[in-house]
Design a protein around this motif. Structure first.
Motif, short mmCIF file in Angstrom:
data_model
loop_
_atom_site.label_atom_id
_atom_site.label_comp_id
_atom_site.label_asym_id
_atom_site.label_seq_id
_atom_site.Cartn_x
_atom_site.Cartn_y
_atom_site.Cartn_z
N ARG A 111 0.83 -1.21 0.00
CA ARG A 111 0.00 0.00 0.00
C ARG A 111 0.86 1.26 0.00
NH1 ARG A 111 -0.39 -2.22 5.08
NH2 ARG A 111 0.32 -0.94 6.82
N GLU A 112 2.04 1.20 0.66
CA GLU A 112 2.94 2.35 0.69
C GLU A 112 3.60 2.56 -0.66
OE1 GLU A 112 4.50 5.65 2.61
OE2 GLU A 112 2.98 4.24 3.30
N THR A 170 -7.57 -2.95 -3.66
CA THR A 170 -7.47 -2.60 -2.24
C THR A 170 -6.33 -1.62 -1.93
OG1 THR A 170 -8.50 -4.68 -1.56
CG2 THR A 170 -7.22 -3.49 0.10
N PRO A 171 -5.06 -1.90 -2.34
CA PRO A 171 -3.99 -0.93 -2.05
C PRO A 171 -4.19 0.40 -2.77
CG PRO A 171 -3.16 -2.67 -3.47
CD PRO A 171 -4.52 -3.11 -2.99
N GLU A 216 -6.68 2.33 -0.65
CA GLU A 216 -6.01 2.84 0.55
C GLU A 216 -5.10 4.02 0.21
OE1 GLU A 216 -4.02 -0.63 1.98
OE2 GLU A 216 -5.79 -1.40 3.04
N ALA A 217 -4.42 3.92 -0.93
CA ALA A 217 -3.52 4.99 -1.35
C ALA A 217 -4.30 6.27 -1.65
CB ALA A 217 -2.72 4.56 -2.58
#
Length: 230
Positions: free
Chosen positions: A18-19, A54-55, A58-59
């Motif tokens: 995610r980062e 999903t990531p 979130e981002a």
């Protein structure tokens, strides 16, 4: 959204996915690959980056918190535009924070860090003489990062990095403004000299003036380049 503008992410670091996705999307906004007002569609972004939704979701949420994305009810996520007020607000805070960082650096910098800043100034000067704008921007970024590090205040460093990133997409335009690169270099030299002399008050004053001058140059350059600043 045009196909394949983003490169699939590579998991060659220990950072969470995610980062990595967040940093990739933020960089795409900063460098103009994703443009102000453009819709950020999770499915297309996920396909281009080679990840699940999903990531990406979130981002996008994190990008919204940092001011890079705006959420419009019933429409979705869009790359944030930037107004004259936005720029003024960023610079107003940044001028105060840069002054604080310079003052703390004057008290806390090490001899090794001071030498590194001097070396960066030499390299900036060389790139200016060769008219290598991209390298000047890169070295300028490293110079300010060195200043922030020398403040020995991690929270301040993080705040300043975020502020710089919010206007990073316009920095090349600013430094390309006639005469600005050499002016900025001379301002940097004076700041380093004040820090070297452990003159906290002067370092703060010069750092604040440097950011104010950068704001004036950026706004004028943007106007000349046809940006609609409201």
């Amino acid at each position: 959204m045009p196909e394949s503008r983003l490169i699939p992410v590579k998991l060659d670091t220990y950072k969470p996915l995610r980062e990595v996705v967040f940093e990739t999307l933020r960089e795409a906004i900063i460098n103009g690959t994703l443009k102000p007002g453009e819709r950020m569609m999770e499915i297309q972004l996920a396909e281009q980056l080679g990840v699940s939704r999903t990531p990406v979701r979130e981002a996008i949420r994190k990008l919204e918190l940092e001011g890079f994305v705006v959420m419009i009810p019933r429409k979705g996520a869009y790359v944030a535009g930037i107004s004259l007020k936005d720029i003024a607000d960023v610079f107003e805070v940044r001028a105060a924070m840069e002054a604080l960082a310079a003052g703390l650096a004057a008290e806390r910098i090490t001899a090794e860090e001071l030498e590194e800043m001097e070396r960066l100034l030499v390299r900036i000067g060389e790139h200016i003489e060769a008219n290598r704008l991209e390298e000047v921007v890169e070295m300028d970024t490293l110079f300010h990062e060195a200043l922030y590090k020398a403040s020995r205040n991690l929270k301040l460093e993080q705040i300043l990095q975020n502020l710089r990133e919010q206007i990073q997409r316009f920095r090349s335009t600013s430094l390309a403004f006639p005469g600005r690169m050499k002016e900025a270099l001379e301002e940097h030299k004076k700041i380093v000299e004040a820090i070297s002399d452990r003159n906290t008050a002067l370092a703060q004053q010069l750092a604040q003036e440097h950011i104010e001058n950068a704001e004036n140059s950026m706004l004028e350059a943007l106007r000349r380049n046809g940006f609609d600043l409201k």
